[in-house]
Design an enzyme around this catalytic site. Sequence first.
Site, PDB file in Angstrom:
ATOM      1  CG  ASP A  51      31.299  37.715  26.801  1.00  0.00           C
ATOM      2  OD1 ASP A  51      31.913  36.935  27.560  1.00  0.00           O
ATOM      3  OD2 ASP A  51      31.044  37.431  25.615  1.00  0.00           O
ATOM      4  CG  ASP A  88      37.816  33.895  24.216  1.00  0.00           C
ATOM      5  OD1 ASP A  88      38.823  34.499  23.836  1.00  0.00           O
ATOM      6  OD2 ASP A  88      37.740  32.663  24.276  1.00  0.00           O
ATOM      7  CE  LYS A 124      33.542  31.608  32.799  1.00  0.00           C
ATOM      8  NZ  LYS A 124      34.120  32.834  32.221  1.00  0.00           N
ATOM      9  CG  ASP A 145      34.686  35.535  29.995  1.00  0.00           C
ATOM     10  OD1 ASP A 145      34.990  34.340  29.935  1.00  0.00           O
ATOM     11  OD2 ASP A 145      34.228  36.187  29.029  1.00  0.00           O
TER      12      ASP A 145
END
Length: 291
Positions: A235, A34, A210, A32
Amino acid sequence: MKLEDKIFEGIHQPVSPQLNEKLKRIKHVALDMDGTIYNGSTLFPYTIEFLAGLRKAGIGYSFLTNNPSKNTHDYLSHLAKMGIKANIEEMYTSALGTIDYLKNNYPEVKRLFILGTPSMIAEFEENGFISTADDADDIPDAVVVSFDTSLTYARLCRAAWWISRQLVYIATNPDWVCPTDQAVILVDCGAICACLEGATKRQPDVVVGKPDPRMLDGILQRYGLRSDEIAMVGDRLYTDVKMAVNANALGVLVLSGEATITDTIHAAVKADIIADNVATFGALLLAAKNS
């Protein structure tokens, strides 16, 4: 402090022999962006070294983001400005996932009313779609709703109108907010869809991105991998980790973005690994490979 203590510092659960064996099988890391390798426009200080460690160990990596507000070329430029050299093959966004989904499942759909940034709309147009105007006479085949940082009230209302007409309705990603290093909450696609649901009483027909496990299919096919040879690192529990669970990949939650350790206590979705950041996970992965 012993080396083992340094390696496992920042890992929030015991590393069992079974987990160590799973780590040994990892050949590729899906990352991922960000909240995982950077926050907004700020690169985390450990990211470059983490990626270099993967390369040195012969472990591949790809950047997999639910944020479609930039197109592929914009992301590659954004990464380059932060010192990360990447190529098109290493980049996959939820906008590309939506394009692939539409082509595979609705080949007749060509005209789209898109709530998205000009950058994202351009990527759809480059892939053969027509973006319709905010005009009741410019009738689309389908509606695509995304993380739209250029959102205007008029276009939000037009999207609600077309959604109420029962057109095909696709959302690019389920995220409620986008991580940022600024003193503001960035309202993401999931929150925009919630607004539209309040107005139309309708949810998207499909939410791409996702945790849809198809977001990993391109990596599996491109590199000839099994799902248990990929670690999905992110995250968020409800997107990154849930996709790993859905795809039977190794799920790694980092606490450098949205999720906190408190969020994990009662979460229905459980990560295989919870780490403070990618550097901690990288140390654990390399330790398993060398054991």
